[in-house]
Design a protein around this motif. Structure first.
Motif, short mmCIF file in Angstrom:
data_model
loop_
_atom_site.label_atom_id
_atom_site.label_comp_id
_atom_site.label_asym_id
_atom_site.label_seq_id
_atom_site.Cartn_x
_atom_site.Cartn_y
_atom_site.Cartn_z
N ASP A 135 -13.89 12.62 6.85
CA ASP A 135 -14.68 12.04 7.94
C ASP A 135 -14.09 11.09 8.82
O ASP A 135 -14.34 9.96 9.30
CB ASP A 135 -16.00 11.51 7.60
N ASN A 136 -12.73 11.59 9.38
CA ASN A 136 -11.90 10.91 10.43
C ASN A 136 -11.37 9.61 9.87
O ASN A 136 -10.75 8.96 10.56
CB ASN A 136 -12.52 10.43 11.75
N SER A 137 -11.33 9.67 8.60
CA SER A 137 -10.52 8.28 7.73
C SER A 137 -9.72 9.00 6.95
O SER A 137 -9.81 9.89 6.33
CB SER A 137 -11.66 7.61 6.79
N LYS A 138 -8.36 8.59 6.79
CA LYS A 138 -7.20 9.12 6.32
C LYS A 138 -6.52 7.82 5.52
O LYS A 138 -6.54 6.70 5.78
CB LYS A 138 -6.17 9.77 7.09
N ILE A 139 -6.33 8.07 4.14
CA ILE A 139 -5.46 7.05 3.61
C ILE A 139 -4.29 7.76 3.02
O ILE A 139 -4.39 8.84 2.45
CB ILE A 139 -6.45 6.10 2.57
N ALA A 140 -3.22 7.12 2.87
CA ALA A 140 -2.06 7.50 2.11
C ALA A 140 -1.74 6.53 1.33
O ALA A 140 -1.74 5.09 1.43
CB ALA A 140 -0.94 7.77 3.07
N SER A 141 -1.25 6.86 0.05
CA SER A 141 -0.72 5.76 -1.11
C SER A 141 0.79 6.21 -1.30
O SER A 141 1.13 7.37 -1.29
CB SER A 141 -1.53 5.75 -2.19
N MET A 142 1.53 5.21 -1.88
CA MET A 142 2.89 5.60 -2.27
C MET A 142 3.14 4.47 -3.27
O MET A 142 2.97 3.38 -3.45
CB MET A 142 3.65 5.55 -1.16
N GLN A 143 4.16 5.12 -4.52
CA GLN A 143 4.58 4.16 -5.28
C GLN A 143 6.09 3.72 -4.92
O GLN A 143 6.83 4.44 -4.56
CB GLN A 143 4.59 4.87 -6.77
N LEU A 144 6.15 2.54 -4.88
CA LEU A 144 7.38 1.87 -4.64
C LEU A 144 8.34 1.74 -5.86
O LEU A 144 7.70 1.20 -6.76
CB LEU A 144 7.33 0.55 -3.88
N GLY A 145 9.53 2.42 -5.95
CA GLY A 145 10.13 2.43 -7.26
C GLY A 145 10.71 3.57 -7.72
O GLY A 145 10.73 4.63 -7.11
N SER A 146 10.93 3.81 -8.91
CA SER A 146 11.58 5.18 -9.47
C SER A 146 10.39 6.00 -9.93
O SER A 146 9.51 5.39 -10.32
CB SER A 146 12.58 4.98 -10.48
N SER A 147 10.91 7.10 -10.51
CA SER A 147 9.73 8.02 -11.20
C SER A 147 9.53 7.54 -12.63
O SER A 147 8.45 7.83 -13.19
CB SER A 147 10.35 9.50 -11.49
N SER A 148 10.06 6.33 -13.25
CA SER A 148 10.06 6.02 -14.46
C SER A 148 9.14 4.75 -14.33
O SER A 148 8.87 4.27 -15.49
CB SER A 148 11.36 5.75 -15.42
N GLY A 149 8.85 4.35 -13.21
CA GLY A 149 8.05 2.98 -12.93
C GLY A 149 8.23 2.52 -11.62
O GLY A 149 9.14 2.85 -11.03
N GLY A 150 7.29 1.70 -11.24
CA GLY A 150 7.25 1.09 -9.77
C GLY A 150 7.40 -0.18 -9.84
O GLY A 150 6.90 -1.01 -10.67
N ASP A 151 7.65 -0.85 -8.62
CA ASP A 151 7.29 -2.08 -8.15
C ASP A 151 5.95 -2.41 -7.42
O ASP A 151 6.17 -3.51 -6.87
CB ASP A 151 8.52 -2.38 -7.20
N GLY A 152 5.16 -1.56 -7.35
CA GLY A 152 3.95 -1.93 -6.86
C GLY A 152 3.35 -0.16 -6.17
O GLY A 152 4.10 0.57 -5.95
N ILE A 153 2.21 -0.45 -5.63
CA ILE A 153 1.33 0.81 -5.24
C ILE A 153 1.06 0.26 -3.59
O ILE A 153 0.49 -0.78 -3.53
CB ILE A 153 0.14 1.29 -5.88
N TYR A 154 1.24 1.31 -2.74
CA TYR A 154 1.11 0.46 -1.39
C TYR A 154 0.09 1.61 -0.61
O TYR A 154 0.25 2.93 -1.12
CB TYR A 154 2.35 0.48 -0.66
N TYR A 155 -0.66 1.17 0.37
CA TYR A 155 -1.58 1.91 1.01
C TYR A 155 -1.32 1.71 2.37
O TYR A 155 -1.05 0.71 2.90
CB TYR A 155 -3.16 1.40 0.82
N ASN A 156 -1.61 2.97 3.15
CA ASN A 156 -1.76 3.01 4.73
C ASN A 156 -2.88 3.62 5.01
O ASN A 156 -3.34 4.69 4.58
CB ASN A 156 -0.44 3.48 5.24
N TRP A 157 -3.77 3.26 5.85
CA TRP A 157 -5.04 3.95 6.27
C TRP A 157 -5.29 3.89 7.72
O TRP A 157 -4.90 3.26 8.23
CB TRP A 157 -6.00 3.30 5.54
N PHE A 158 -5.99 4.99 8.04
CA PHE A 158 -6.48 5.28 9.52
C PHE A 158 -7.73 5.30 9.69
O PHE A 158 -8.51 6.08 8.90
CB PHE A 158 -5.90 6.74 9.68
#
Length: 167
Positions: A135-158
């Protein structure tokens, strides 16, 4: 789930003549959209649409090429809006840096210019992504780091007509 206990056999798209990886799928009441990466000179994004019914007609397999994308696409994600148009997020890799780029399909079948969903202050190795459109809202998420583990989860939303946040 739409067909109850009906289990369809696995479907093979045929011998592609090259390596395939990172599939994703989006569905609405009328169509099923499938994307995957195909190794050519670099990885490119492939797309196929079919009717959402048992024995539904398949559309042609098409290569989606984004202008000036640099290195090949990686780990693309797909969703549909209420008009059945595609929304795509794909990592575009340059060296060890991956930017999460977002594109929206226009009614003409062309795609908008990309929006960089990665933090401009933290351009480093991102790994894994998610994309949701509702409904006209969008959100993308991404893991910062490698496939074996990350340094955080980040979100950007519309929301309300603009990309509004990165956290």
């Amino acid at each position: 789930a739409k067909y109850g206990d009906t289990i369809l056999e696995m479907e093979n798209i045929g011998n592609p003549g090259s390596r395939l990886k990172h599939p994703d799928i989006a569905v609405n009441d009328t169509h099923v959209h499938m994307i995957w990466m195909r190794k050519m000179s670099s990885y490119v994004l492939m797309h196929q649409k079919r009717e959402n019914r048992v024995g539904g007609t398949k559309g042609p397999i098409r290569q989606i090429t984004f202008p000036k994308s640099g290195s090949g696409s990686q780990k693309s994600r797909i969703d549909l809006d209420s008009d059945g148009l595609l929304h795509l997020a794909e990592f575009n890799k340059t060296g060890i840096i991956k930017k999460l780029k977002y594109y929206q399909e226009l009614p003409s079948g062309q795609f908008t210019s990309y929006v960089n969903l990665s933090s401009p202050d933290r351009l480093m190795l991102y790994h894994w992504a998610g994309l949701e459109v509702r409904d006209n809202s969008k959100i993308a998420s991404m893991q910062l780091g490698s496939s074996s583990g990350g340094d955080g989860i980040y979100y950007n939303w519309f929301q309300n007509g603009q990309w509004g946040g990165y956290s």
